[in-house]
Enzyme design. Structure first.
Site, short mmCIF file in Angstrom:
data_model
loop_
_atom_site.label_atom_id
_atom_site.label_comp_id
_atom_site.label_asym_id
_atom_site.label_seq_id
_atom_site.Cartn_x
_atom_site.Cartn_y
_atom_site.Cartn_z
N THR B 106 68.51 13.74 39.41
CA THR B 106 68.67 15.19 39.29
C THR B 106 67.29 15.79 39.49
OG1 THR B 106 70.55 15.05 37.79
CG2 THR B 106 69.29 17.09 37.76
N LYS B 181 74.45 20.34 40.81
CA LYS B 181 74.07 19.75 39.53
C LYS B 181 73.41 20.79 38.63
CE LYS B 181 73.52 16.55 36.41
NZ LYS B 181 72.80 15.29 36.41
N LYS B 249 63.88 19.34 31.63
CA LYS B 249 63.44 19.29 33.03
C LYS B 249 64.47 20.00 33.93
CE LYS B 249 64.89 15.77 35.12
NZ LYS B 249 65.70 15.00 36.06
#
Lengths: 297, 297
Positions: B106, B181, B249
């Site tokens: 990701t 995502k 993140k």
């Protein structure tokens, strides 16, 4: 005959106050189960289909309460609940010992406690029993009912609640039903923001939002709102399943209760501010999925 | 033999960089499917179980890429992705025409686009293919895979992705997988706040939070997080399914991308601030459900 407490559970005389979309469907189930139902609602014409289906009409909440074993209320705002119980023509004007009052309105836990206390002083019992499941759940008799009040009264009334409810849980003393409903609304409120932000991000990034839903709906991002409200958002269908104005009412009650617990709820506060803006902009009678508009405009 | 493009799909030579919890499980599926797999990961000892299971070892990403038909990467941060592709010992140092690179990390949509562009210039193809479904999904080979890149390459690689994925959706050009995502993480982020606030409200109101979950989990408040993470929150089990530091993140990437679209996402911003505080307070290696601690302390 199934006689418990002082009430014959096979054929009750039920008073029902507030026959809107939800209340109307519940009354139909009660009639179908063979109970005698007397109704009152602010605009009589809204009750006509129920009267035609066999319900009796009474001109005031006090008159509804006069001959009922159980009085149920399902109105709009806590101020309406207060009026219906404590007003000059309210339930408490004509009620009598042994009667049971059940408030199905999503209303304030504090008010539920006050009603319980006053009912007890008159020798009555009370339950706060807000529901979730929307118009479809009411129509199908599959509502989730969250109950607070005396546990014996709950057990006594359970067969009656089962006439229109499926997931029926006793949550604790008076107010606990309303508190549980607040917890439910809090979970929904902040998630609505997440659903809208996920969708608007997808659209602005140039993705096909319906394909994105294929990827994300069944995993860790999945939720009832994502599955059920996103498709309406994307189609621009903002017709009410659940009214913005009522949702805002619930969020305000929850925030007030949280404040009294000195509990900061920043997510709920953000949601309340966003929905308040929608109401101010004239979207109060739209469905809660109209929040997506706040991101699109 | 199932030969498509220049690659024999029946028995591929696959390079795999990054054999953590997720990558390790995926490599096992690839080996079980009969592919030749060469692995590299920062700490060799973490790859030992895979080497024992039949994987080859290479000392650098460049060496992994040397003889592979397909190179997959699944590392931590965008900076790690950059290093693995562009570093002195990176994939792009030794890759050759016709090779395919697939980044399962990701990571940032912008970086995915850059990799796609540079790969194309070298006559290679690339996909960005981040996954969701967690360690369990990786173990069971039931991951959701969100793919961006050239559609022919996607179709070509689909049988390979099916070795460890279940819900595999082509989302569009390079970067679209990562954007999808991000949309997924945005939906999760704000909902986590709602779940925590619903639970803390229930607890502070004196309710039995497990009973409350009985009432609210299957209705309009329902979500994957409410069903799967609430019970852990209530037990005080904050062990990582998904690390706080990795979630932060992701939120930072999404906020940065949203900023570039001039798209304000107040719910995501609030979630990012709350998780940032958790990382600052030393909770980065806990599971995302530790957000509940922010309300309890």
């Amino acid at each position: 005959m199934n006689k418990k407490g002082g009430v014959d559970m096979d054929k009750l005389s039920i008073g029902f106050i507030g026959t809107g979309v939800m209340g109307g469907s519940i009354v139909k189930h009660l009639l179908a189960a063979g109970h005698k139902v007397t109704v009152y609602t602010r605009s009589k014409h809204k009750a006509m289909p129920l009267i035609e289906a066999g319900a009796n009409w009474a001109d005031t909440p006090a008159q509804v309460a006069k001959s009922a074993d159980v009085v149920m209320t399902m109105v709009g705002y806590p101020s309406d609940v207060e009026e219906v119980y404590y007003g000059d023509e309210g339930i408490f004007q004509s009620c009598k010992e042994g009667q049971i009052v059940i408030d199905l309105t999503t209303s304030s836990p504090s008010l539920a406690k006050r009603i319980a206390k006053d009912a007890a002083e008159k020798g009555m019992s009370s339950l706060d029993a807000p529901v979730s499941g929307g118009d479809i759940g009411a129509q199908n008799g599959t509502l989730s009912i969250m109950c607070g009040g005396d546990e014996k009264t709950f057990e006594h009334m359970l067969p009656l609640l089962q006439v229109f409810g499926k997931q029926i849980v006793y949550q604790g003393e008076a107010g606990a039903g309303q508190h549980t409903k607040m917890s439910n609304q809090i979970a929904i409120a902040t998630n609505m923001i997440g659903v809208c932000e996920a969708l608007i991000y997808a659209k602005r990034a140039g993705l096909d939002a319906n394909k994105v839903l294929q990827s994300i709906s069944s995993g860790a991002a999945g939720s009832w709102s994502l599955s059920n409200l996103s498709p309406r958002m994307l189609k621009g269908d903002f017709e009410p399943g659940f009214f913005v104005k009522h949702f805002l009412k619930d969020m305000k009650i929850a925030l007030k209760e949280a404040e009294e617990m000195s509990l900061p709820l920043p997510g709920l506060r953000l949601a309340k501010e966003m929905y308040e803006e929608l109401v101010n902009d004239g979207y109060g009678d739209k469905g809660t999925q109209v929040l997506f508009q706040s991101y699109e405009r």
